[in-house]
Write an enzyme that holds these catalytic residues in place. Structure first.
Site, PDB file in Angstrom:
ATOM      1  N   TYR A   1       0.809  -1.219   0.000  1.00 54.97           N
ATOM      2  CA  TYR A   1       0.000   0.000   0.000  1.00 54.97           C
ATOM      3  C   TYR A   1       0.844   1.272   0.000  1.00 54.97           C
ATOM      4  O   TYR A   1       0.344   2.356  -0.280  1.00 54.97           O
ATOM      5  CB  TYR A   1      -0.884   0.030   1.256  1.00 54.97           C
ATOM      6  CG  TYR A   1      -2.122  -0.833   1.252  1.00 54.97           C
ATOM      7  CD1 TYR A   1      -2.186  -2.059   0.600  1.00 54.97           C
ATOM      8  CD2 TYR A   1      -3.248  -0.413   1.956  1.00 54.97           C
ATOM      9  CE1 TYR A   1      -3.337  -2.835   0.647  1.00 54.97           C
ATOM     10  CE2 TYR A   1      -4.415  -1.178   2.014  1.00 54.97           C
ATOM     11  CZ  TYR A   1      -4.446  -2.382   1.356  1.00 54.97           C
ATOM     12  OH  TYR A   1      -5.592  -3.146   1.412  1.00 54.97           O
TER      13      TYR A   1
ATOM     14  N   HIS B   1      12.609  -2.924   2.035  1.00 52.48           N
ATOM     15  CA  HIS B   1      12.086  -2.364   0.770  1.00 52.48           C
ATOM     16  C   HIS B   1      13.027  -1.265   0.279  1.00 52.48           C
ATOM     17  O   HIS B   1      13.668  -0.578   1.077  1.00 52.48           O
ATOM     18  CB  HIS B   1      10.676  -1.804   0.973  1.00 52.48           C
ATOM     19  CG  HIS B   1      10.011  -1.491  -0.327  1.00 52.48           C
ATOM     20  ND1 HIS B   1      10.204  -0.296  -0.998  1.00 52.48           N
ATOM     21  CD2 HIS B   1       9.204  -2.231  -1.119  1.00 52.48           C
ATOM     22  CE1 HIS B   1       9.521  -0.316  -2.127  1.00 52.48           C
ATOM     23  NE2 HIS B   1       8.903  -1.480  -2.233  1.00 52.48           N
TER      24      HIS B   1
ATOM     25  N   GLU C   1      13.232  -6.256  -6.930  1.00 54.88           N
ATOM     26  CA  GLU C   1      12.587  -5.079  -7.519  1.00 54.88           C
ATOM     27  C   GLU C   1      13.658  -4.067  -7.949  1.00 54.88           C
ATOM     28  O   GLU C   1      14.183  -3.344  -7.094  1.00 54.88           O
ATOM     29  CB  GLU C   1      11.689  -4.380  -6.484  1.00 54.88           C
ATOM     30  CG  GLU C   1      10.568  -5.212  -5.936  1.00 54.88           C
ATOM     31  CD  GLU C   1       9.547  -4.346  -5.178  1.00 54.88           C
ATOM     32  OE1 GLU C   1       8.372  -4.420  -5.532  1.00 54.88           O
ATOM     33  OE2 GLU C   1       9.928  -3.601  -4.261  1.00 54.88           O
TER      34      GLU C   1
ATOM     35  N   ALA D   1       2.324  -2.279  -6.498  1.00 56.58           N
ATOM     36  CA  ALA D   1       1.689  -1.157  -5.801  1.00 56.58           C
ATOM     37  C   ALA D   1       0.870  -0.291  -6.755  1.00 56.58           C
ATOM     38  O   ALA D   1      -0.332  -0.499  -6.927  1.00 56.58           O
ATOM     39  CB  ALA D   1       2.754  -0.322  -5.072  1.00 56.58           C
TER      40      ALA D   1
END
Ligand SMILES: O=C(CO)COP(=O)(O)O
Length: 222
Positions: A10, A93, A141, A202
């Site tokens: 989120y 992250h 990522e 996301a």
């Protein structure tokens, strides 16, 4: 192969904060029920409890601090997050990077609390390094693609494929997810075809006109 998994980070978009966080959770819950695909909500800490109370979704934290109970004002303590309802957490992250020793500490804390650990990485080498710490999952990522809508699974397929190969060579039990720019069914299918166990995404869902339709499209080609 296990059924693929979808993890929705989120972040701090207004569209996925506060009451909107709960509405997005309802979308995730119904898309998961209709598709049979496991979908995980990753809200901000303040929104975990409301989603836990009102849905049966698996919920991850976005971040856990490497702290123990006591004097750490402003910290995200694992014990509190578990009590609020998480069954796992993202770790490291790109937007919340951690030192290697702290990543290891949080993986250990997750094991002690019997929740899942999903460590984010930025390339093949860091994916392989993190695999040796035995998390439940690694999510690769490339930072330059995050938020661009350019899907890693189509723009940099070698990053996904070689992360899968490298991680599984070190520990075949570690799941490998990929993320950055993943938006639609073609992007997710490409990820799964490259050997990924699922996707972490996301903006493609959060900013969609209908997040539920976008989620159903995401898993439509599996
Ligand atoms: O950082 C990400 C998920 O953790 C990827 O973000 P986007 O899906 O917005 O590119």
């Amino acid at each position: 192969m296990n059924t693929p998994i979808v993890i929705l980070n989120y972040k701090t978009y207004l569209e996925s904060s506060g009451l909107n966080a709960l509405n997005l959770a309802y979308d995730l819950e119904s898309a998961a029920a209709e598709s049979g695909i496991t979908m995980v909500a990753v809200p901000q800490a303040a929104d975990i409890h409301r989603i836990y109370d009102d849905t049966s979704l698996p919920i991850y934290a976005q971040h856990i601090d490497p702290i123990s109970p006591g004097g750490h004002t402003g910290g995200n303590l694992i014990d509190t997050l578990v009590e609020a309802g998480i069954s796992g957490s993202l770790i490291n992250h790109s937007e919340k990077r951690m030192q290697l020793a702290d990543i290891d500490e949080i993986i250990q804390q997750c094991k002690q609390h019997e929740i899942e650990s999903c460590v984010c990485t930025n390339n093949i080498a860091t994916s392989m390094a993190v695999a040796s710490l035995n998390p439940d999952a690694v999510a690769v990522e490339p930072p330059e693609l995050i938020g661009t809508g350019i899907p890693v699974s189509q723009a940099q397929p070698e990053v996904v494929e070689d992360s899968v190969k490298g991680v599984k060579a070190i520990n075949k039990d570690v799941k490998v997810l990929c993320g950055a720019g993943i938006t639609n069914g073609d992007d997710m299918k490409a990820a799964i075809d490259l050997g990924a166990d699922g996707v972490l995404l996301a903006s493609g869902i959060i900013k969609a006109e209908s997040p539920k339709d976008a989620l159903l499209d995401l898993v439509s080609k599996l």
